[in-house]
Design a protein around this motif. Structure first.
Motif, short mmCIF file in Angstrom:
data_model
loop_
_atom_site.label_atom_id
_atom_site.label_comp_id
_atom_site.label_asym_id
_atom_site.label_seq_id
_atom_site.Cartn_x
_atom_site.Cartn_y
_atom_site.Cartn_z
N GLU A 1 0.87 -1.27 0.34
CA GLU A 1 0.05 -0.08 0.76
C GLU A 1 0.90 1.11 0.01
N ILE A 2 1.76 1.30 0.88
CA ILE A 2 3.36 2.35 1.12
C ILE A 2 3.79 2.64 -0.41
N ASP A 3 3.92 1.36 -1.12
CA ASP A 3 4.62 1.74 -1.90
C ASP A 3 4.22 2.79 -3.04
N GLN A 4 2.57 2.05 -3.04
CA GLN A 4 2.60 2.85 -4.47
C GLN A 4 1.35 4.29 -3.93
N ARG A 5 1.24 4.67 -2.82
CA ARG A 5 1.41 5.84 -2.38
C ARG A 5 2.41 6.49 -2.29
N ILE A 6 3.76 5.55 -2.40
CA ILE A 6 4.69 6.75 -2.89
C ILE A 6 4.76 6.63 -3.93
N GLN A 7 4.86 5.76 -5.64
CA GLN A 7 4.86 5.65 -6.60
C GLN A 7 4.11 7.44 -7.05
N THR B 1 4.84 10.02 -6.20
CA THR B 1 6.42 10.81 -6.81
C THR B 1 5.85 10.89 -8.59
N ARG B 2 4.97 10.92 -8.81
CA ARG B 2 4.57 10.47 -10.09
C ARG B 2 3.93 12.42 -10.43
N THR B 3 2.79 12.63 -9.60
CA THR B 3 2.38 13.42 -9.27
C THR B 3 3.69 14.78 -9.57
N ARG B 4 4.73 14.57 -7.94
CA ARG B 4 5.97 15.76 -8.30
C ARG B 4 6.36 15.47 -9.75
N HIS B 5 6.95 14.59 -10.56
CA HIS B 5 7.22 15.09 -11.49
C HIS B 5 6.51 15.70 -12.58
N LYS B 6 5.14 14.94 -12.06
CA LYS B 6 4.43 16.48 -13.61
C LYS B 6 4.01 17.76 -13.11
N LEU B 7 4.53 17.58 -11.99
CA LEU B 7 4.20 19.39 -11.25
C LEU B 7 5.18 20.12 -11.26
N GLU B 8 7.00 19.86 -11.46
CA GLU B 8 8.09 20.10 -12.03
C GLU B 8 7.82 20.23 -13.76
N GLU B 9 7.47 19.31 -14.33
CA GLU B 9 7.20 19.65 -15.80
C GLU B 9 6.37 21.55 -15.81
N ILE C 1 5.92 12.58 0.85
CA ILE C 1 6.54 11.56 0.42
C ILE C 1 8.17 10.63 1.29
N GLN C 2 8.59 11.48 1.89
CA GLN C 2 9.27 11.73 3.15
C GLN C 2 9.17 10.66 4.33
N LEU C 3 8.18 11.26 4.74
CA LEU C 3 7.38 10.27 5.46
C LEU C 3 6.57 9.09 5.71
N ALA D 1 -3.01 14.81 18.78
CA ALA D 1 -3.18 14.87 17.10
C ALA D 1 -4.45 15.42 16.38
N ALA D 2 -5.56 14.10 16.67
CA ALA D 2 -6.23 14.33 15.13
C ALA D 2 -7.15 15.06 15.40
N GLY D 3 -8.49 15.14 16.95
CA GLY D 3 -9.27 15.44 16.58
C GLY D 3 -10.97 14.14 15.40
N PRO D 4 -12.14 14.86 16.13
CA PRO D 4 -12.53 14.43 14.30
C PRO D 4 -12.57 14.85 12.73
N GLY D 5 -13.17 14.40 12.41
CA GLY D 5 -13.08 13.99 11.39
C GLY D 5 -12.23 13.13 10.22
N PRO D 6 -12.05 12.77 8.86
CA PRO D 6 -11.01 11.56 8.62
C PRO D 6 -9.82 11.66 8.24
N ARG D 7 -9.00 10.74 8.71
CA ARG D 7 -7.75 10.90 9.27
C ARG D 7 -6.88 11.30 8.43
N PHE D 8 -6.28 12.16 7.39
CA PHE D 8 -5.54 11.95 6.04
C PHE D 8 -4.55 11.10 5.91
N VAL D 9 -3.49 11.08 5.39
CA VAL D 9 -2.75 10.10 5.47
C VAL D 9 -1.49 10.43 6.23
N LEU D 10 -0.68 10.08 7.53
CA LEU D 10 -0.18 9.92 7.73
C LEU D 10 0.49 11.44 8.46
N ASP D 11 -1.17 12.19 8.68
CA ASP D 11 -1.19 13.58 8.61
C ASP D 11 -1.00 13.43 10.96
#
Lengths: 146, 146
Positions: A96-102, A105-113, B101-103, B136-146
């Motif tokens: 799951e994590i791997d997919q999210r990272i990918q 990463t792709r999104t960042r790439h597009k943003l760079e462009e 990504i780092q997170l 940290a969180a509070g109510p509402g949806p929890r976002f990825v690693l936030d």
DNA sequence: ATGCAACCTCAAGCTGACTTGAGGTCAAGA
DNA sequence: TCTTGACCTCAAGTCAGCTTGAGGTTGCAT
């Protein structure tokens, strides 16, 4: 103080950092089970600390309770999860994590462009593609790049 | 068909892929503005297509409307955003992505360790640290690693 | 002139993941 | 025994980000 002690909800809450109300909610959703004392109070297994901790980790990875429910349901029913069980599930989380990272990463790439070319034709930009989104989202919060 | 044409909400919706109701909601939130015709119908600037597109991109990156509002508010008021404006904002988005990504990478690393050692003492695991989450969180949806 | 799609407002509903509150019971120590 | 804190249920509220519906108006093509 046996390893198989039954613990009340407050202790479970303190050990996991969850609110008591949250644990009751999880029970209602079928993510944990409890037995009752004569006085109708919940008693959990010590191993439920692990179970709830797992839920918390999975949530951090952005899984919804429904998905987590599915993962946990893949365990032989009623059996306390073994090391191997956790490893299998953990590995599936890793992918799951791997997919999210990918994706990120792709999104960042597009943003760079986008920044690079200064195109500004966002309505044609790869980052934001109308077709990609068509009917994808529905109501409710939109998760990261999902 | 001038570049400064005023467009009705339906056209804006078609161009951005958003629902009409969503655009009205964004207006209510102050994310876009419109003027009205004699018959009380909204007319938007053509440049609002870009503005809304930007919102969509930022949402993809996991920003909430409130944060997006802040970003957009950093533009000189009433001014149609220039190339430079977009670049500045885009760069700030990029650093958002980088952090995410780092997170995620760190989390994967920790998960690897967990799998590796088969420790199972999740309540002591680095991945899931009670203190980290405290309040940290509070109510509402929890976002990825936030 | 007429028809009809596109527009309008306002209130209420929805999902997810919980919390809060009211009103009441249980259990353990002083 | 009494008190206090932990526990119980059930209903309703919260937040984000919208959608849906009712009931009504505009504006453009024919």
């Amino acid at each position: 103080m046996n390893r198989n002690d039954l613990i009340p909800i407050g202790v479970l809450a303190r050990r996991t950092g969850l609110a008591v109300s949250a644990i009751r909610y999880y029970e209602e959703r079928g993510l944990v089970e409890s037995i009752r004392t004569g006085g109708n109070q919940r008693r959990f297994l010590r191993s439920d600390i692990r179970r709830l901790s797992f839920i918390l980790i999975a949530q951090k990875l952005g899984l919804g309770l429904a998905e987590i429910e599915r993962e946990l349901a893949s365990l032989p029913k009623g059996r306390t999860p073994t090391v191997l069980d956790w490893q299998r599930i953990s590995r599936s989380l890793r992918s799951e994590i791997d997919q999210r990272i990918q994706l990120l990463t792709r999104t960042r790439h597009k943003l760079e462009e986008c920044i690079g070319c200064g195109c500004l034709s966002l309505d044609r930009c790869q980052l934001y593609n109308k077709e990609d989104r068509a009917g994808a989202a529905g109501p409710g919060p939109r998760f990261v790049l999902d």
